[in-house]
Motif scaffolding. Structure first.
Motif, short mmCIF file in Angstrom:
data_model
loop_
_atom_site.label_atom_id
_atom_site.label_comp_id
_atom_site.label_asym_id
_atom_site.label_seq_id
_atom_site.Cartn_x
_atom_site.Cartn_y
_atom_site.Cartn_z
N LEU A 59 46.56 43.55 33.82
CA LEU A 59 45.35 42.73 33.93
C LEU A 59 45.17 42.25 35.38
CD1 LEU A 59 45.49 40.56 30.67
CD2 LEU A 59 43.85 42.37 31.20
N TYR A 60 46.25 41.73 35.97
CA TYR A 60 46.18 41.30 37.38
C TYR A 60 45.78 42.47 38.27
CZ TYR A 60 48.56 36.70 37.03
OH TYR A 60 48.88 35.39 36.78
N THR A 61 46.33 43.66 37.96
CA THR A 61 46.08 44.82 38.81
C THR A 61 44.64 45.32 38.64
OG1 THR A 61 48.43 45.36 38.56
CG2 THR A 61 47.02 47.07 39.51
N ALA A 62 44.11 45.23 37.42
CA ALA A 62 42.71 45.59 37.20
C ALA A 62 41.80 44.65 37.99
CB ALA A 62 42.38 45.51 35.70
N ASP A 63 42.13 43.37 37.98
CA ASP A 63 41.35 42.39 38.74
C ASP A 63 41.40 42.73 40.23
OD1 ASP A 63 39.83 39.97 38.98
OD2 ASP A 63 41.66 38.91 39.59
N HIS A 64 42.57 43.14 40.69
CA HIS A 64 42.73 43.52 42.11
C HIS A 64 41.88 44.74 42.45
CE1 HIS A 64 44.66 44.04 45.99
NE2 HIS A 64 45.09 45.25 45.66
N ALA A 65 41.87 45.75 41.57
CA ALA A 65 41.09 46.97 41.82
C ALA A 65 39.60 46.63 41.96
CB ALA A 65 41.31 47.98 40.69
N ALA A 118 50.49 51.27 45.60
CA ALA A 118 50.49 52.18 46.76
C ALA A 118 49.40 53.25 46.66
CB ALA A 118 51.87 52.84 46.89
N ALA A 119 49.10 53.65 45.41
CA ALA A 119 48.14 54.75 45.23
C ALA A 119 46.71 54.36 45.56
CB ALA A 119 48.23 55.25 43.79
N PHE A 120 46.37 53.07 45.48
CA PHE A 120 44.95 52.72 45.63
C PHE A 120 44.66 51.48 46.46
CE2 PHE A 120 44.21 48.88 43.11
CZ PHE A 120 45.41 48.79 42.41
#
Ligand SMILES: Nc1ncnc2c1ncn2[C@@H]1O[C@H](COP(=O)(O)OP(=O)(O)OP(=O)(O)O)[C@@H](O)[C@H]1O
Ligand SMILES: Cc1cn([C@H]2C[C@H](O)[C@@H](COP(=O)(O)O)O2)c(=O)[nH]c1=O
Length: 199
Positions: A59-65, A118-120
């Motif tokens: 969820l945190y990473t989706a928000d970051h994207a 790292a990928a995005f």
């Protein structure tokens, strides 16, 4: 240039971030978790003591994207200074600590979380780390959510130290035990130096 503010809960990031707005009206001021619906989902997970730690990481990473594509990259593409109150290092420090104390069997949690980014992701150009001990941080933050526990914050602080050791040239450590006006003055000087000498 992308400058991020990092540190434990209660270390004074938001106080400094608000003060910088007066000095840099030309900049974009933003934060994670964001105020988007992705950020709402993050706050919902934070308020759930039994939230699945991997689901919470994503969820945190989706928000970051979404933050990257909707706010950070467009502003940087226009040459605008961006100041973010928390960014990817918060995930590396906090979610690595959460995974380490959970039942999830991931051998190297911080490397795992960094690998996902790292990928995005787009690393900060500079990160101002407001350094404060876990007990004072929890006290200042009010110990109101599941993260604001001394033992957990001590593990998060150790993770921040690992991140600083790995990239000392990116981080600027600021003593957050000082009075607010001293911390603000120091951060304003750091930002002025970074803008004067972006290399
Ligand atoms: N240098 C300081 N000395 C003492 N108290 C401070 C200092 N800076 C901020 N505070 C106080 O500590 C509390 C937390 O400050 P602030 O919200 O800026 O921290 P934060 O790092 O953004 O916290 P969080 O990550 O939990 O949002 C507030 O009550 C604030 O007034
Ligand atoms: C971005 C981010 C945040 N957290 C944690 C840290 C705090 O306890 C809360 C909310 O942040 P705030 O600055 O107090 O509003 O979320 C995290 O664990 N991982 C992250 O990536």
């Amino acid at each position: 240039m992308l400058i991020t503010l990092e540190g434990l809960d209660g270390s004074g990031k938001t106080t400094v971030w608000e003060a910088l707005k007066d000095v840099h009206p030309e900049a974009v001021f933003t934060r994670e978790p964001t105020d988007s619906w992705y950020g709402d989902a993050v706050y919902r997970s934070m308020s759930d003591a039994g939230a699945d730690p991997l689901a919470e990481l994503f969820l945190y990473t989706a928000d970051h994207a979404d933050h990257l594509s909707g706010t950070i990259r467009p502003a940087l593409d226009e040459g605008t200074l961006v100041v973010s109150d928390r960014y990817s290092d918060s995930r590396f420090a906090y979610q690595a600590a959460t995974l380490a104390e959970s039942d999830v069997e991931i051998a190297r949690p911080m490397e795992y979380v960094r690998g996902i980014h790292a990928a995005f992701s787009r690393p900060p150009d500079a990160t101002i780390y407001l350094d404060l001990d876990a007990s004072t941080a929890a006290e200042r933050a009010g110990r109101t959510d599941k993260f604001e526990r001394d033992g957990y914050l001590a593990a998060v602080r150790e993770n921040y130290e690992r991140l600083i050791d790995a990239e000392p040239e990116r981080f600027v450590r600021v003593d957050a035990t000082r009075a607010p006006e001293d911390v603000i003055a120091r951060v304003e000087d750091v930002v002025a130096d970074l803008l004067a000498d972006p290399e």
